[in-house]
Enzyme design. Structure first.
Site, short mmCIF file in Angstrom:
data_model
loop_
_atom_site.label_atom_id
_atom_site.label_comp_id
_atom_site.label_asym_id
_atom_site.label_seq_id
_atom_site.Cartn_x
_atom_site.Cartn_y
_atom_site.Cartn_z
N GLU A 1 34.08 0.73 47.98
CA GLU A 1 33.66 0.69 49.39
C GLU A 1 32.15 0.93 49.53
O GLU A 1 31.69 1.86 50.21
CB GLU A 1 34.47 1.70 50.21
N GLU B 1 43.17 -2.36 48.36
CA GLU B 1 43.72 -1.20 49.08
C GLU B 1 44.31 -1.68 50.39
O GLU B 1 43.69 -2.50 51.09
CB GLU B 1 42.63 -0.16 49.42
#
Ligand code: BG6
Length: 488
Positions: free
Chosen positions: A200, A386
């Site tokens: 991320e 995810e």
């Protein structure tokens, strides 16, 4: 058939949330070791020591500048509970966890390596015991035909680098990171083929994630520039060491819709979405986009670069795009519109959609939209690394866990992926739902917020013996994989 025969079905976790064993096997301290538990709307705290020896605590997501002097060091207090110290104890349960993954039929397992287990203080020293631990993990995975997908850095770093170099604010971090990356690319050359550099990348900030004490835009963008250069050089290095390596980026992808068709709201949504596309533009197209350069000019942000940096970024673009997708959000210029929680940000509430118990919007169609938006712009293979529903699962007296709400969430998201493949023709490599074995929540530090197919008996008061139980969703997901997503 929608998904390719070699579609990578699996699950995902990260070292600081799953592994534990924080003082075992020669591991050095990592930033998250000094982070307490929290709760819903209760911030996690960093415990630190001042130069005069006094102790302080500060919320993880606040800027530390102005609240604590720069020369503080993360510290572990005896009477405080730190969830990541044991996490859900993958360190001692990896064989059992991998056997459970094997039973579900996983084709891959996304995990991260703890940087401070390999390089205890982050500098040029290697901990052989740490390397051997991951050797054993990868061997165990291959025993079940499970391909490791490794995130080189997922939200943590050796504490020494945060305390003594101010983390990624310092350009020296590029060399430390490359030493670490070279070590693992070389050691696991024959065991790992799929890699991602930074988890991320678009949300990285603060002392815990990137070691910085100053979250001002000037300092953060400078730190991110160092991260871009490190990532690009690591990608080149990884390809040199093994040309078969597939090395991706990883972005938190939360598409934002305009609240109304008022052009101001549309522009607001566009700008929100650019907080993601900026990172994808740099890592996939290999340059700083014009809109960001203009923003830097406007905001008087000056990025110090060395001569070859832009060439490096251009030469080190990624092979695929990994992204997390939990929710969509809404943008509005009206300050009175109701806001709701999100994955590391606050957005407007979408009146057409429901939210999870933690206030995250549930929007399966948004995943199809995300896949299309990304593919339209970059035309690279994509990997949903995810996705999932954090929920307060209850274990019954007989050890069963009835989590049909999780099945429903995942079913709808898999359906959205199928549509994106079948109807829109996107190139999708795989799917690894988050926290496949229960883990500690990154945002809240709770065990209560569970994502897994496997329940771990570990609780927020530090009790629990870490035993593993199969939830109902375990059997459901096994069937999904068996039928390659045809029966969901
Ligand atoms: C992603 C992170 O942002 O979201 C994970 O990569 C994190 O580390 C996941 O756990 C879910 O967030 P949370 O706060 O529910 O753990």
């Amino acid at each position: 058939m929608s998904f390719n025969q070699d579609f990578l079905w699996g699950g995902a976790t990260a070292a600081n949330q799953h592994e534990g064993g924080y003082q075992e096997g020669g591991r050095g301290l990592s930033t998250f070791d000094a982070v307490t538990g929290g709760g819903y709307k209760v911030p996690r705290l960093v415990t630190y020591k001042n130069v005069d020896g006094s102790i302080g605590k500060v919320p993880v997501d606040s800027t530390m500048t102005g609240q604590v002097p720069v020369h503080t060091t993360g510290t572990i207090l005896e009477d405080t509970f730190y969830p990541s110290h044991n996490a859900t104890d993958f360190y001692h349960h990896y064989k059992e966890d991998i056997a459970l993954m094997g039973e579900m039929g996983f084709k891959c397992f996304r995990m991260s390596i703890s940087w401070s287990r390999i390089c205890p203080d982050g500098r040029y020293q290697v901990n052989e015991e740490g390397l051997a631990f991951y050797d054993a993990v990868f061997d165990e995975l291959h025993k079940y035909g499970i391909e490791p997908v490794v995130t080189i850095n997922h939200f943590d770093m050796p504490m020494y680098l945060a305390d003594h170099y101010d983390g990624w604010s310092s350009r020296k971090l590029i060399d430390f990171f490359l030493f670490y990356a070279r070590t693992i690319f070389t050691r696991y050359k024959d065991k790992v083929k799929y890699w991602m550099t930074f988890n991320e990348i678009n949300v990285l900030s603060g002392w815990c994630q990137i070691g910085v004490h100053d979250n001002s835009p000037q300092n953060l963008y400078q730190a991110h520039h160092h991260i871009f250069v490190a990532s690009a050089r690591a990608i080149q290095l990884g390809h040199e060491i093994n040309p078969e390596n597939k090395i991706g980026m990883m972005v938190a992808y939360t598409p934002s819709y305009p609240m109304t068709c008022k052009p101001e709201d549309v522009l607001e949504a566009l700008q929100f979405n650019r907080q993601k596309t900026f990172y994808m533009d740099v890592q996939c197209k290999g340059y700083y986009p014009e809109y960001k350069q203009k923003e830097f000019e406007r905001e008087h942000i000056v990025i110090k670069m060395e001569d070859k940096d832009l060439e490096t970024i251009q030469a080190g673009t990624v092979d695929f795009i990994g992204f997390s997708y939990y929710m969509s959000t809404v943008s509005s210029t009206d300050p009175d519109v109701e806001r709701t929680e999100g994955n590391q940000f606050l957005g407007c509430k979408n009146p057409y959609l429901t939210t999870s118990d933690w206030g995250w919007t549930v929007d399966p169609l948004g995943l199809r939209i995300a896949l299309n938006q990304i593919y339209d712009q970059y035309h690279l293979p994509m990997f949903v690394v995810e996705n999932g529903l954090g929920a307060p699962d209850q274990m019954e007296e007989d050890g069963s866990v009835h989590d049909s709400y999780r099945e429903e969430y995942l079913r709808n998201h898999i359906k959205a992926m199928k549509d994106a493949v079948d109807l829109d023709g996107v190139d999708l490599m795989g799917y690894t739902p988050w926290g496949c074995i229960d883990i500690v929540s990154a945002g809240t530090g709770e065990m209560k917020k569970r994502y897994g197919f496997v329940y771990v008996e570990r609780y927020d008061d530090g009790t629990g013996d870490f035993s593993r139980r199969k939830k109902d969703s375990f059997y459901w997901y096994k069937h999904v994989i068996e039928t390659n997503g045809e029966e969901i």
